[in-house]
Design a protein around this motif. Structure first.
Motif, PDB file in Angstrom:
ATOM      1  N   MET A   4       0.835  -1.202   0.000  1.00  9.65           N
ATOM      2  CA  MET A   4       0.000   0.000   0.000  1.00  9.65           C
ATOM      3  C   MET A   4       0.871   1.254   0.000  1.00  9.65           C
ATOM      4  O   MET A   4       0.569   2.248  -0.672  1.00  9.65           O
ATOM      5  N   LYS A   5       2.005   1.189   0.722  1.00 11.36           N
ATOM      6  CA  LYS A   5       2.908   2.340   0.768  1.00 11.36           C
ATOM      7  C   LYS A   5       3.523   2.606  -0.589  1.00 11.36           C
ATOM      8  O   LYS A   5       3.622   3.762  -1.036  1.00 11.36           O
ATOM      9  N   VAL A   6       3.922   1.531  -1.254  1.00  7.17           N
ATOM     10  CA  VAL A   6       4.505   1.672  -2.590  1.00  7.17           C
ATOM     11  C   VAL A   6       3.475   2.257  -3.547  1.00  7.17           C
ATOM     12  O   VAL A   6       3.785   3.135  -4.368  1.00  7.17           O
ATOM     13  N   LEU A   7       2.228   1.777  -3.452  1.00  6.45           N
ATOM     14  CA  LEU A   7       1.155   2.276  -4.304  1.00  6.45           C
ATOM     15  C   LEU A   7       0.907   3.748  -4.048  1.00  6.45           C
ATOM     16  O   LEU A   7       0.700   4.535  -4.973  1.00  6.45           O
ATOM     17  N   TRP A   8       0.947   4.134  -2.772  1.00  5.99           N
ATOM     18  CA  TRP A   8       0.728   5.531  -2.381  1.00  5.99           C
ATOM     19  C   TRP A   8       1.818   6.426  -2.992  1.00  5.99           C
ATOM     20  O   TRP A   8       1.526   7.474  -3.568  1.00  5.99           O
ATOM     21  N   LEU A   9       3.071   5.999  -2.893  1.00  3.83           N
ATOM     22  CA  LEU A   9       4.178   6.784  -3.452  1.00  3.83           C
ATOM     23  C   LEU A   9       4.049   6.891  -4.965  1.00  3.83           C
ATOM     24  O   LEU A   9       4.375   7.913  -5.565  1.00  3.83           O
ATOM     25  N   ALA A  10       3.556   5.837  -5.602  1.00  5.40           N
ATOM     26  CA  ALA A  10       3.381   5.862  -7.046  1.00  5.40           C
ATOM     27  C   ALA A  10       2.335   6.889  -7.439  1.00  5.40           C
ATOM     28  O   ALA A  10       2.504   7.635  -8.420  1.00  5.40           O
ATOM     29  N   VAL A  11       1.232   6.942  -6.689  1.00  7.11           N
ATOM     30  CA  VAL A  11       0.174   7.926  -6.960  1.00  7.11           C
ATOM     31  C   VAL A  11       0.717   9.337  -6.803  1.00  7.11           C
ATOM     32  O   VAL A  11       0.473  10.227  -7.628  1.00  7.11           O
ATOM     33  N   VAL A  12       1.507   9.529  -5.740  1.00  4.54           N
ATOM     34  CA  VAL A  12       2.091  10.850  -5.493  1.00  4.54           C
ATOM     35  C   VAL A  12       3.000  11.255  -6.645  1.00  4.54           C
ATOM     36  O   VAL A  12       2.968  12.381  -7.134  1.00  4.54           O
ATOM     37  N   ALA A  13       3.825  10.306  -7.100  1.00  3.46           N
ATOM     38  CA  ALA A  13       4.759  10.595  -8.191  1.00  3.46           C
ATOM     39  C   ALA A  13       4.003  10.981  -9.462  1.00  3.46           C
ATOM     40  O   ALA A  13       4.396  11.903 -10.174  1.00  3.46           O
ATOM     41  N   VAL A  14       2.894  10.278  -9.726  1.00  5.30           N
ATOM     42  CA  VAL A  14       2.096  10.585 -10.911  1.00  5.30           C
ATOM     43  C   VAL A  14       1.534  11.993 -10.828  1.00  5.30           C
ATOM     44  O   VAL A  14       1.544  12.758 -11.801  1.00  5.30           O
ATOM     45  N   LEU A  15       1.054  12.367  -9.639  1.00  3.80           N
ATOM     46  CA  LEU A  15       0.487  13.703  -9.467  1.00  3.80           C
ATOM     47  C   LEU A  15       1.543  14.785  -9.589  1.00  3.80           C
ATOM     48  O   LEU A  15       1.298  15.849 -10.153  1.00  3.80           O
ATOM     49  N   VAL A  16       2.744  14.480  -9.104  1.00  2.00           N
ATOM     50  CA  VAL A  16       3.821  15.454  -9.239  1.00  2.00           C
ATOM     51  C   VAL A  16       4.166  15.656 -10.702  1.00  2.00           C
ATOM     52  O   VAL A  16       4.324  16.772 -11.195  1.00  2.00           O
ATOM     53  N   LEU A  17       4.249  14.528 -11.415  1.00  2.00           N
ATOM     54  CA  LEU A  17       4.551  14.632 -12.839  1.00  2.00           C
ATOM     55  C   LEU A  17       3.421  15.320 -13.585  1.00  2.00           C
ATOM     56  O   LEU A  17       3.663  16.053 -14.552  1.00  2.00           O
ATOM     57  N   ALA A  18       2.193  15.068 -13.153  1.00  6.17           N
ATOM     58  CA  ALA A  18       1.060  15.753 -13.771  1.00  6.17           C
ATOM     59  C   ALA A  18       1.165  17.252 -13.554  1.00  6.17           C
ATOM     60  O   ALA A  18       0.911  18.053 -14.453  1.00  6.17           O
ATOM     61  N   SER A  19       1.572  17.637 -12.336  1.00  7.87           N
ATOM     62  CA  SER A  19       1.756  19.053 -12.066  1.00  7.87           C
ATOM     63  C   SER A  19       2.887  19.608 -12.908  1.00  7.87           C
ATOM     64  O   SER A  19       2.866  20.744 -13.358  1.00  7.87           O
ATOM     65  N   CYS A  20       3.880  18.744 -13.206  1.00  5.06           N
ATOM     66  CA  CYS A  20       4.965  19.166 -14.089  1.00  5.06           C
ATOM     67  C   CYS A  20       4.408  19.509 -15.456  1.00  5.06           C
ATOM     68  O   CYS A  20       4.801  20.500 -16.067  1.00  5.06           O
ATOM     69  N   GLY A  21       3.511  18.649 -15.922  1.00  9.35           N
ATOM     70  CA  GLY A  21       2.943  18.887 -17.238  1.00  9.35           C
ATOM     71  C   GLY A  21       2.125  20.162 -17.268  1.00  9.35           C
ATOM     72  O   GLY A  21       2.165  20.918 -18.218  1.00  9.35           O
ATOM     73  N   LYS A  22       1.361  20.445 -16.206  1.00  9.02           N
ATOM     74  CA  LYS A  22       0.525  21.633 -16.174  1.00  9.02           C
ATOM     75  C   LYS A  22       1.364  22.890 -16.081  1.00  9.02           C
ATOM     76  O   LYS A  22       0.960  23.949 -16.510  1.00  9.02           O
ATOM     77  N   SER A  23       2.579  22.785 -15.523  1.00  6.38           N
ATOM     78  CA  SER A  23       3.403  23.977 -15.326  1.00  6.38           C
ATOM     79  C   SER A  23       4.534  24.034 -16.321  1.00  6.38           C
ATOM     80  O   SER A  23       5.519  24.716 -16.099  1.00  6.38           O
ATOM     81  N   GLY A  24       4.429  23.275 -17.409  1.00  7.38           N
ATOM     82  CA  GLY A  24       5.441  23.376 -18.440  1.00  7.38           C
ATOM     83  C   GLY A  24       6.515  22.339 -18.347  1.00  7.38           C
ATOM     84  O   GLY A  24       7.625  22.557 -18.795  1.00  7.38           O
ATOM     85  N   GLY A  25       6.223  21.183 -17.739  1.00 11.83           N
ATOM     86  CA  GLY A  25       7.181  20.102 -17.779  1.00 11.83           C
ATOM     87  C   GLY A  25       8.135  20.061 -16.607  1.00 11.83           C
ATOM     88  O   GLY A  25       9.100  19.316 -16.633  1.00 11.83           O
ATOM     89  N   ARG A  26       7.952  20.845 -15.554  1.00  9.45           N
ATOM     90  CA  ARG A  26       8.834  20.779 -14.385  1.00  9.45           C
ATOM     91  C   ARG A  26       8.023  21.120 -13.140  1.00  9.45           C
ATOM     92  O   ARG A  26       7.015  21.818 -13.193  1.00  9.45           O
ATOM     93  N   PRO A  27       8.453  20.627 -11.968  1.00  7.28           N
ATOM     94  CA  PRO A  27       7.751  20.970 -10.725  1.00  7.28           C
ATOM     95  C   PRO A  27       7.865  22.457 -10.432  1.00  7.28           C
ATOM     96  O   PRO A  27       8.783  23.138 -10.889  1.00  7.28           O
ATOM     97  N   GLU A  28       6.928  22.946  -9.637  1.00  6.84           N
ATOM     98  CA  GLU A  28       6.964  24.343  -9.228  1.00  6.84           C
ATOM     99  C   GLU A  28       7.918  24.490  -8.036  1.00  6.84           C
ATOM    100  O   GLU A  28       7.521  24.475  -6.892  1.00  6.84           O
ATOM    101  N   PHE A  29       9.241  24.630  -8.347  1.00  3.81           N
ATOM    102  CA  PHE A  29      10.202  24.786  -7.247  1.00  3.81           C
ATOM    103  C   PHE A  29      10.171  26.199  -6.676  1.00  3.81           C
ATOM    104  O   PHE A  29      10.527  26.422  -5.525  1.00  3.81           O
ATOM    105  N   GLY A  30       9.790  27.143  -7.511  1.00  2.00           N
ATOM    106  CA  GLY A  30       9.662  28.506  -7.009  1.00  2.00           C
ATOM    107  C   GLY A  30      10.960  29.288  -6.992  1.00  2.00           C
ATOM    108  O   GLY A  30      10.972  30.439  -6.580  1.00  2.00           O
ATOM    109  N   ASP A  31      12.073  28.699  -7.427  1.00  2.00           N
ATOM    110  CA  ASP A  31      13.344  29.423  -7.365  1.00  2.00           C
ATOM    111  C   ASP A  31      14.033  29.443  -8.719  1.00  2.00           C
ATOM    112  O   ASP A  31      15.242  29.655  -8.810  1.00  2.00           O
ATOM    113  N   ASN A  32      13.282  29.197  -9.799  1.00  2.00           N
ATOM    114  CA  ASN A  32      13.799  29.263 -11.160  1.00  2.00           C
ATOM    115  C   ASN A  32      14.962  28.301 -11.396  1.00  2.00           C
ATOM    116  O   ASN A  32      15.858  28.584 -12.178  1.00  2.00           O
ATOM    117  N   GLU A  33      14.913  27.179 -10.713  1.00  5.28           N
ATOM    118  CA  GLU A  33      15.985  26.192 -10.874  1.00  5.28           C
ATOM    119  C   GLU A  33      15.642  25.217 -12.002  1.00  5.28           C
ATOM    120  O   GLU A  33      14.513  24.731 -12.093  1.00  5.28           O
TER     121      GLU A  33
END
Length: 410
Positions: A4-33
């Motif tokens: 269940m923990k592995v599944l949870w981390l997988a869901v989180v990773a997918v959502l992070v990558l999805a947020s990457c796609g919505k913000s132009g292909g990268r996470p919102e680090f906020g520091d222009n990195e």
């Protein structure tokens, strides 16, 4: 619980990558990195696929030498036959009768020889006796000359009878050969193809299609066409067309069902002419076929693998394509990125490109998140490892509510 923990981390990773796609292909680090990689020399293995067709090393069309009705089919389609094995029989009654007649003529000619030789023996003996009588002055020269002429005539009769035997022997041999044409045998070992004519069908030397085809597929020749550009590149690299064929790397074969053939092949021939209609050069590769899996007339794909030990390899995530052109963001002075066009090899593995021009060893490019970049934009470069670490940190910091909201937005 661990699952269940592995599944949870997988869901989180997918959502992070999805947020990457919505913000132009990268996470919102906020520091222009942005992750920046340095171009270096790497090993590259690419492969090119060419459509191919199979042919046995010896495909022989079988047609009879005489016309006649098929009286027997001795094989079945797809059957493996040996050289000299009977395939089918044509009505042979007429030809068998001709053999019997020729044999009778030979017997008669041989009897004529025997008779002529007996007459010659008698004539020779008479001539010798006449010589003794002449020497003893019992008979005159006329009687001696008559005996000699009789002997010569007998000798001529023997010669003529022997010529008749030779002629009869030739006629018999011809009749037997004609009879043998009624029995069609395999000229080579191989596999029997289609049998379009059944028992009772009339066939002839001009029959079309052929009565059958024998395909020797212990080794199969695979025909494929290489583009003129690839052929020229290979020829230049290996120093001539003959050297290119002799030094051609082993090739692989993909079958029609998508599976890979167990044996590798060797390129043996290359056409010296470019087909003007396709701009390609015909090539032939030979494959051993011990299991007889490859069939003459079949199709598949030739796969040519190439290895480059001094390639400039970059991830496709670092590239953007515009109208068949490929661009990257190269890191310039003052950490400003430069929108740079590059040229890449047409072959790739789906994840990376091999750069052929536009970049040099030591150049630095943004390796991910490039969709939010613009030319001359200033960034804060970080290593790709640090970039991945930040993704994990952001994923861990997400709350359950963030995940639920993210799923709703999806």
């Amino acid at each position: 619980m661990k699952r269940m923990k592995v599944l949870w981390l997988a869901v989180v990773a997918v959502l992070v990558l999805a947020s990457c796609g919505k913000s132009g292909g990268r996470p919102e680090f906020g520091d222009n990195e942005y992750p920046v990689m340095t171009i270096g020399i790497n090993n590259s293995e690419t492969q090119t696929t060419y459509p191919a067709v199979f042919k046995g090393v010896q495909d022989v069309e079988i047609r009879p030498k005489i016309s006649g009705f098929i009286t027997r089919l001795a094989v079945h389609e797809g059957e493996t036959v040996g050289k000299g094995q009977l395939l089918f029989t044509i009505d042979n009654q007429t030809y068998a009768a001709a053999v019997r007649q020729a044999q009778a003529s030979l017997n008669s000619a041989q009897a004529a020889v025997n008779s002529a030789q007996a007459q010659l023996a008698t004539a020779t003996l008479t001539y010798r006796n006449s010589q003794q009588l002449y020497n003893n002055k019992v008979i005159g020269s006329y009687e001696l000359e008559t005996a000699k002429n009789t002997m010569n005539t007998a000798q001529a009769a023997v010669n003529q009878a022997k010529a008749g035997v030779a002629q009869a022997q030739a006629a018999l041999a011809n009749a037997k050969e004609q009879l043998s044409f009624c029995y069609i045998t395999a000229p080579t070992s191989g596999v029997v193809g289609n049998l379009p004519y059944k028992q009772g069908a009339l066939v002839s030397p001009s029959s079309n299609p052929a009565v059958t085809t024998i395909s020797n597929n212990s080794t199969v020749e695979v025909y494929f066409s290489m583009t003129e550009k690839d052929a020229i590149e290979l020829t230049k690299k290996l120093g001539g067309s003959n050297a290119a064929v002799n030094s051609f790397p082993p090739v692989k074969l993909q079958l029609a069902d998508g599976t890979m053939y167990n044996h590798s092949g060797v390129v043996t021939k290359a056409s010296g002419i470019v087909d003007p209609s396709t701009g390609s050069i015909s090539m032939i590769a030979r494959f051993d076929n011990p299991e007889h899996l490859l069939k003459s007339g079949g199709s598949g794909s030739i796969i040519v693998q190439r290895t480059n030990s001094r390639a400039l390899v970059i991830p496709q995530s670092a590239c953007t394509s515009v109208q068949d052109k490929v661009f990257v963001y190269k890191l310039g002075k003052d950490n400003k990125v430069i929108y740079t066009e590059i040229t890449v090899a047409p072959q790739n593995d789906g994840k990376n490109y091999v750069v052929t021009s536009g970049l040099s060893v030591g150049d630095k490019i943004v390796s991910n998140g490039i969709t939010k970049l613009t030319d001359k934009m200033e960034i804060k470069p970080i290593t790709p490892e640090r970039y991945q670490q930040k993704i994990k940190e952001q994923a861990k910091s997400m709350t359950a509510g963030d995940i639920v909201n993210g799923m709703k937005k999806k």
